[in-house]
Design a protein around this motif. Sequence first.
Motif, PDB file in Angstrom:
ATOM      1  N   HIS A  74       0.792  -1.240   0.000  1.00 52.23           N
ATOM      2  CA  HIS A  74       0.000   0.000   0.000  1.00 52.23           C
ATOM      3  C   HIS A  74       0.819   1.283   0.000  1.00 52.23           C
ATOM      4  N   ARG A  75       2.126   1.181   0.252  1.00 49.30           N
ATOM      5  CA  ARG A  75       3.011   2.353   0.211  1.00 49.30           C
ATOM      6  C   ARG A  75       2.451   3.554   0.978  1.00 49.30           C
ATOM      7  N   PRO A  76       2.224   3.423   2.281  1.00 48.26           N
ATOM      8  CA  PRO A  76       1.728   4.568   3.056  1.00 48.26           C
ATOM      9  C   PRO A  76       2.751   5.707   3.074  1.00 48.26           C
ATOM     10  N   ASP A  77       2.240   6.941   3.225  1.00 53.30           N
ATOM     11  CA  ASP A  77       3.118   8.114   3.218  1.00 53.30           C
ATOM     12  C   ASP A  77       3.675   8.422   4.596  1.00 53.30           C
ATOM     13  N   MET A  78       2.979   7.930   5.617  1.00 55.70           N
ATOM     14  CA  MET A  78       3.310   8.415   6.959  1.00 55.70           C
ATOM     15  C   MET A  78       2.924   7.385   8.008  1.00 55.70           C
ATOM     16  N   ALA A  79       3.717   7.309   9.074  1.00 54.09           N
ATOM     17  CA  ALA A  79       3.366   6.424  10.188  1.00 54.09           C
ATOM     18  C   ALA A  79       3.170   7.248  11.454  1.00 54.09           C
ATOM     19  N   VAL A 128      11.576   2.673   8.021  1.00 56.32           N
ATOM     20  CA  VAL A 128      12.479   3.421   7.135  1.00 56.32           C
ATOM     21  C   VAL A 128      12.939   2.512   5.983  1.00 56.32           C
ATOM     22  N   LEU A 129      13.280   1.275   6.317  1.00 50.39           N
ATOM     23  CA  LEU A 129      13.672   0.312   5.271  1.00 50.39           C
ATOM     24  C   LEU A 129      12.543   0.102   4.269  1.00 50.39           C
ATOM     25  N   LEU A 130      11.300   0.180   4.762  1.00 44.53           N
ATOM     26  CA  LEU A 130      10.138  -0.029   3.892  1.00 44.53           C
ATOM     27  C   LEU A 130       9.775   1.228   3.099  1.00 44.53           C
ATOM     28  N   GLY A 131      10.564   2.290   3.296  1.00 49.68           N
ATOM     29  CA  GLY A 131      10.377   3.488   2.477  1.00 49.68           C
ATOM     30  C   GLY A 131       9.554   4.579   3.120  1.00 49.68           C
ATOM     31  N   ILE A 132       9.189   4.426   4.378  1.00 48.82           N
ATOM     32  CA  ILE A 132       8.416   5.493   5.045  1.00 48.82           C
ATOM     33  C   ILE A 132       9.363   6.591   5.510  1.00 48.82           C
ATOM     34  N   GLU A 133       9.034   7.828   5.123  1.00 48.56           N
ATOM     35  CA  GLU A 133       9.934   8.949   5.391  1.00 48.56           C
ATOM     36  C   GLU A 133       9.355   9.943   6.394  1.00 48.56           C
ATOM     37  N   SER A 134       8.053   9.789   6.708  1.00 48.49           N
ATOM     38  CA  SER A 134       7.389  10.793   7.540  1.00 48.49           C
ATOM     39  C   SER A 134       6.748  10.143   8.756  1.00 48.49           C
ATOM     40  N   PHE A 135       6.912  10.804   9.892  1.00 49.21           N
ATOM     41  CA  PHE A 135       6.457  10.231  11.156  1.00 49.21           C
ATOM     42  C   PHE A 135       5.751  11.283  12.010  1.00 49.21           C
ATOM     43  N   TRP A 136       4.580  10.900  12.521  1.00 48.93           N
ATOM     44  CA  TRP A 136       3.932  11.701  13.550  1.00 48.93           C
ATOM     45  C   TRP A 136       4.199  10.954  14.846  1.00 48.93           C
ATOM     46  N   ASN A 137       5.111  11.502  15.637  1.00 49.80           N
ATOM     47  CA  ASN A 137       5.746  10.710  16.690  1.00 49.80           C
ATOM     48  C   ASN A 137       5.274  11.089  18.086  1.00 49.80           C
ATOM     49  N   PHE A 138       4.455  10.224  18.683  1.00 46.83           N
ATOM     50  CA  PHE A 138       4.003  10.421  20.061  1.00 46.83           C
ATOM     51  C   PHE A 138       4.922   9.724  21.057  1.00 46.83           C
ATOM     52  N   SER A 139       5.810   8.861  20.584  1.00 49.27           N
ATOM     53  CA  SER A 139       6.763   8.214  21.497  1.00 49.27           C
ATOM     54  C   SER A 139       7.864   9.233  21.776  1.00 49.27           C
ATOM     55  N   HIS A 140       8.663   9.015  22.785  1.00 41.40           N
ATOM     56  CA  HIS A 140       9.737   9.969  23.047  1.00 41.40           C
ATOM     57  C   HIS A 140      11.045   9.562  22.361  1.00 41.40           C
ATOM     58  N   TYR A 141      10.963   8.629  21.436  1.00 43.84           N
ATOM     59  CA  TYR A 141      12.164   8.205  20.719  1.00 43.84           C
ATOM     60  C   TYR A 141      12.605   9.308  19.747  1.00 43.84           C
TER      61      TYR A 141
END
Lengths: 213, 213
Positions: free
Chosen positions: A145-150, A167-180
């Motif tokens: 499905h090639r999602p744009d964002m996780a 990242v290996l799967l090609g996802i470049e954008s993140f909405w990050n609620f974790s503190h990583y």
Amino acid sequence: MKAANEISASVIGRLPRYYRFLCELQNDGIVRISSGELSKRMGFTASQIRQDFNCFGGFGQQGYGYNVEQLKNEMASILGLSTLKQAILIGAGNMGRAVARQMNFAEMGFRLSAIFDCDKNLEGLKIKGIPIRPNSQIAEFCAEHRPDMAILCLPQNQAPEVVDELVLLGIESFWNFSHYDIHAKYPAANVENVHLSDSLMTLSYKIKNRENR
Amino acid sequence: MKAANEISASVIGRLPRYYRFLCELQNDGIVRISSGELSKRMGFTASQIRQDFNCFGGFGQQGYGYNVEQLKNEMASILGLSTLKQAILIGAGNMGRAVARQMNFAEMGFRLSAIFDCDKNLEGLKIKGIPIRPNSQIAEFCAEHRPDMAILCLPQNQAPEVVDELVLLGIESFWNFSHYDIHAKYPAANVENVHLSDSLMTLSYKIKNRENR
């Protein structure tokens, strides 16, 4: 008008607020607004507003103010809200469920297309009609499905491994609620961090210094 | 060292991030750090960091770097994290439940002492051991317990009435997840707004402009 890469992060950070205010103005039936009036309502200076808008080519005629609907549509277009973007959610705990249920993704052009969780007991349960899948299906789903964002709503200690995979799967954008700290390892990634505890600490500071007045 | 009211909002906004990084450094067993190294890890310039710290009287000796634990404790004290602050939550929907369950309030000196919701069906249910009460009990509870802060996780259209009541009851500080603009009516209130959709729109902008590269 500036190229996208010349526009500062602080200008970009103010765009959603402009958009929100313009939506409210439109809901209140206001058709036209001066930069002075916009400034009073938003708490930015009028010259700041004009400077911000000039990054995108202006929008207003001197002395005539801004057409609210037109400006709102311009903002939506700049923000890419009408571009369809596919999102996946990793982590269906408290925060993940709240985000999935509460956010109006469609309004911002996002489609939440899959939800993953490492807890096998959640498999097959649905949130807003979207079934929760095990993390082991992330690779297959992304390849297809090639999602744009996780959206990352998983504990910080689980985040590094999942982000490496995404990242290996090609996802470049993140909405990050974790503190990583994704940027530390992937400086080129598009990341928006949500640090709720930062906001609560800022409030703690304000409460403390209010009491000391 | 500056008085609290002379310190800019942007410096204050960076304090939680310093605190978070210092906690991580301490967890990693790092005892001492230079402003240069701190700068590299945090993405602020070293001179920015020194300027920020100088607002609070310095903390470091030229050439010796900062003692991580000491600096962390100083930050905690400046942020008022060790001051006990009583909080109430209004709204036990998806976001309210996620916030109540997910946030480590105690770590920041907050005690969540009551949860209110206008939905009578929720009355008596518990979140983390705290019973959900009807909104009609807000006045009595606040008069008796004098909470320092209210967390607003209720819909925007319910917010104005509830905020009016809370302000009358003496509450001056709000952690606001609703999109209601508290400052417009109460400019002197302590408000930290959480606009999740702003963050998502910013990410939308970044995705759009990445695709256009």
